[in-house]
Design an enzyme around this catalytic site. Sequence first.
Site, PDB file in Angstrom:
ATOM      1  NE  ARG A  29       7.910  -2.064   6.087  1.00 42.25           N
ATOM      2  CZ  ARG A  29       6.596  -2.035   6.281  1.00 42.25           C
ATOM      3  NH1 ARG A  29       5.818  -1.467   5.377  1.00 42.25           N
ATOM      4  NH2 ARG A  29       6.066  -2.571   7.346  1.00 42.25           N
ATOM      5  NE  ARG A  36      -4.166  -0.972  10.542  1.00 37.99           N
ATOM      6  CZ  ARG A  36      -3.120  -0.531   9.858  1.00 37.99           C
ATOM      7  NH1 ARG A  36      -3.137   0.628   9.276  1.00 37.99           N
ATOM      8  NH2 ARG A  36      -2.055  -1.273   9.775  1.00 37.99           N
ATOM      9  CE  LYS A  78      -1.987  -1.098   3.925  1.00 39.35           C
ATOM     10  NZ  LYS A  78      -1.246  -2.326   4.290  1.00 39.35           N
ATOM     11  NE  ARG A 105       2.555  -4.706  11.278  1.00 38.58           N
ATOM     12  CZ  ARG A 105       3.626  -4.508  10.503  1.00 38.58           C
ATOM     13  NH1 ARG A 105       4.811  -4.958  10.879  1.00 38.58           N
ATOM     14  NH2 ARG A 105       3.511  -3.860   9.377  1.00 38.58           N
ATOM     15  NE  ARG A 127       6.491  -0.043  10.122  1.00 37.70           N
ATOM     16  CZ  ARG A 127       5.333  -0.169   9.491  1.00 37.70           C
ATOM     17  NH1 ARG A 127       5.152   0.414   8.316  1.00 37.70           N
ATOM     18  NH2 ARG A 127       4.348  -0.866  10.027  1.00 37.70           N
TER      19      ARG A 127
HETATM   20  P1  AP5 Z   1       4.861  -1.440   1.849  1.00 35.64           P
HETATM   21  O1  AP5 Z   1       4.473  -0.678   0.643  1.00 35.64           O
HETATM   22  O2  AP5 Z   1       5.653  -0.736   2.897  1.00 35.64           O
HETATM   23  O3  AP5 Z   1       3.595  -2.198   2.473  1.00 35.64           O
HETATM   24  P2  AP5 Z   1       2.307  -1.670   3.253  1.00 35.64           P
HETATM   25  O4  AP5 Z   1       1.133  -2.362   2.671  1.00 35.64           O
HETATM   26  O5  AP5 Z   1       2.279  -0.170   3.272  1.00 35.64           O
HETATM   27  O6  AP5 Z   1       2.612  -2.279   4.679  1.00 35.64           O
HETATM   28  P3  AP5 Z   1       2.651  -1.682   6.137  1.00 35.64           P
HETATM   29  O7  AP5 Z   1       3.381  -2.703   6.977  1.00 35.64           O
HETATM   30  O8  AP5 Z   1       3.186  -0.279   6.190  1.00 35.64           O
HETATM   31  O9  AP5 Z   1       1.179  -1.672   6.526  1.00 35.64           O
HETATM   32  P4  AP5 Z   1       0.625  -1.825   7.883  1.00 35.64           P
HETATM   33  O10 AP5 Z   1      -0.774  -1.572   7.569  1.00 35.64           O
HETATM   34  O11 AP5 Z   1       0.906  -3.035   8.667  1.00 35.64           O
HETATM   35  O12 AP5 Z   1       1.449  -0.731   8.762  1.00 35.64           O
HETATM   36  P5  AP5 Z   1       1.084   0.715   9.238  1.00 35.64           P
HETATM   37  O13 AP5 Z   1       2.317   1.516   9.295  1.00 35.64           O
HETATM   38  O14 AP5 Z   1      -0.087   1.246   8.513  1.00 35.64           O
HETATM   39  O15 AP5 Z   1       5.695  -2.735   1.342  1.00 35.64           O
HETATM   40  C1  AP5 Z   1       6.222  -3.679   2.269  1.00 35.64           C
HETATM   41  C2  AP5 Z   1       7.578  -4.177   1.757  1.00 35.64           C
HETATM   42  O16 AP5 Z   1       7.384  -4.918   0.538  1.00 35.64           O
HETATM   43  C3  AP5 Z   1       8.571  -3.059   1.381  1.00 35.64           C
HETATM   44  O17 AP5 Z   1       9.863  -3.489   1.717  1.00 35.64           O
HETATM   45  C4  AP5 Z   1       8.425  -2.902  -0.147  1.00 35.64           C
HETATM   46  O18 AP5 Z   1       9.631  -2.434  -0.762  1.00 35.64           O
HETATM   47  C5  AP5 Z   1       8.089  -4.324  -0.566  1.00 35.64           C
HETATM   48  N1  AP5 Z   1       7.183  -4.384  -1.709  1.00 35.64           N
HETATM   49  C6  AP5 Z   1       6.120  -3.562  -1.971  1.00 35.64           C
HETATM   50  N2  AP5 Z   1       5.481  -3.955  -3.101  1.00 35.64           N
HETATM   51  C7  AP5 Z   1       6.153  -5.069  -3.542  1.00 35.64           C
HETATM   52  C8  AP5 Z   1       5.975  -5.939  -4.654  1.00 35.64           C
HETATM   53  N3  AP5 Z   1       4.987  -5.751  -5.531  1.00 35.64           N
HETATM   54  N4  AP5 Z   1       6.819  -6.992  -4.799  1.00 35.64           N
HETATM   55  C9  AP5 Z   1       7.838  -7.190  -3.908  1.00 35.64           C
HETATM   56  N5  AP5 Z   1       8.086  -6.382  -2.842  1.00 35.64           N
HETATM   57  C10 AP5 Z   1       7.240  -5.343  -2.652  1.00 35.64           C
HETATM   58  O19 AP5 Z   1       0.574   0.439  10.745  1.00 35.64           O
HETATM   59  C11 AP5 Z   1       1.460   0.071  11.787  1.00 35.64           C
HETATM   60  C12 AP5 Z   1       0.713  -0.022  13.097  1.00 35.64           C
HETATM   61  O20 AP5 Z   1       0.142   1.266  13.444  1.00 35.64           O
HETATM   62  C13 AP5 Z   1      -0.493  -0.980  13.135  1.00 35.64           C
HETATM   63  O21 AP5 Z   1      -0.094  -2.314  13.421  1.00 35.64           O
HETATM   64  C14 AP5 Z   1      -1.358  -0.360  14.245  1.00 35.64           C
HETATM   65  O22 AP5 Z   1      -0.877  -0.723  15.528  1.00 35.64           O
HETATM   66  C15 AP5 Z   1      -1.142   1.128  14.069  1.00 35.64           C
HETATM   67  N6  AP5 Z   1      -2.162   1.738  13.187  1.00 35.64           N
HETATM   68  C16 AP5 Z   1      -1.955   2.255  11.936  1.00 35.64           C
HETATM   69  N7  AP5 Z   1      -3.121   2.713  11.416  1.00 35.64           N
HETATM   70  C17 AP5 Z   1      -4.076   2.481  12.368  1.00 35.64           C
HETATM   71  C18 AP5 Z   1      -5.479   2.702  12.426  1.00 35.64           C
HETATM   72  N8  AP5 Z   1      -6.147   3.230  11.395  1.00 35.64           N
HETATM   73  N9  AP5 Z   1      -6.135   2.320  13.543  1.00 35.64           N
HETATM   74  C19 AP5 Z   1      -5.498   1.784  14.591  1.00 35.64           C
HETATM   75  N10 AP5 Z   1      -4.177   1.527  14.601  1.00 35.64           N
HETATM   76  C20 AP5 Z   1      -3.466   1.873  13.501  1.00 35.64           C
END
Ligand code: AP5
Length: 220
Positions: free
Chosen positions: A133, A90, A15, A177, A166
């Site tokens: 990552r 979410r 994403k 997660r 991270r």
């Molecule tokens: P990347 O693009 O970074 O993936 P992503 O889908 O953005 O994954 P995240 O881990 O950031 O999402 P998340 O939802 O768990 O974390 P968030 O920070 O929102 O890609 C991942 C890796 O793959 C990278 O290394 C990239 O280079 C590689 N890649 C990408 N595309 C690829 C492809 N096509 N092929 C191969 N490799 C590829 O949330 C973290 C925490 O914050 C949560 O656990 C929660 O505790 C809290 N939080 C966040 N939002 C909320 C909310 N709305 N409500 C409550 N708690 C929340």
Amino acid sequence: MKKVFIFLGPPGSGKGTQTSRLADKLSIPHIDTGSLLRKNIQDETTLGKIAKGYIDKGQLVPLEVVSSVIKDRLMKDDCNNGYILDGFPRSIEQAHELEKIMSEIGKFSLKNDALAVYFDIDNEILVQRLINRRSCPKCGTIYNLISNPPKIMDYCDICDSKLQTRKDDNEETARLRFETYEKETAPLYGFFKEIGILKELKADKPISEIWENLKNIIFE
Ligand code: AP5
């Protein structure tokens, strides 16, 4: 074209990688609740202190914390022409909260102005993606040691800063997660489908191919 884009998918589904490209292309902000919460933790704010315990356990941060962070961000003027939401809503509860915030601040409506894009991918390959990552603390560029490595190990191609891992990108927290995602977030697929704003994107392809497919969805 729609004004609000919501990216839905499991942790590591790509994403953030695709949102950054789309934000550049459309000149609208990329709003990522994970990064906003991590910034609060880094700045040791009251909200950050509450959020930390939940993020470290792979759980959702309480609604009132996320709601306050997202509302403050959406009220800024740079969101007047549209925005991309990555990681919010979410849960069904958060989707209702988003509808409420949109109506309160008078910026768009979920049913008329939003498009939700679901990143469809098998969870099994995602743990490896997360462990490998690395991200730039300065410009936010995301790398992967296997699929998308920086040119010089550990340093950002764009701004030369030292890359970071991270804290929640370890195998144990990543698995928690995924459990949280299945329980709380996956039901949003049905919610968005029901209100007619959902599009699906195959996310197990190379980054450049997903980007082409995403543009087709956005500009169709
Ligand atoms: P990347 O693009 O970074 O993936 P992503 O889908 O953005 O994954 P995240 O881990 O950031 O999402 P998340 O939802 O768990 O974390 P968030 O920070 O929102 O890609 C991942 C890796 O793959 C990278 O290394 C990239 O280079 C590689 N890649 C990408 N595309 C690829 C492809 N096509 N092929 C191969 N490799 C590829 O949330 C973290 C925490 O914050 C949560 O656990 C929660 O505790 C809290 N939080 C966040 N939002 C909320 C909310 N709305 N409500 C409550 N708690 C929340």
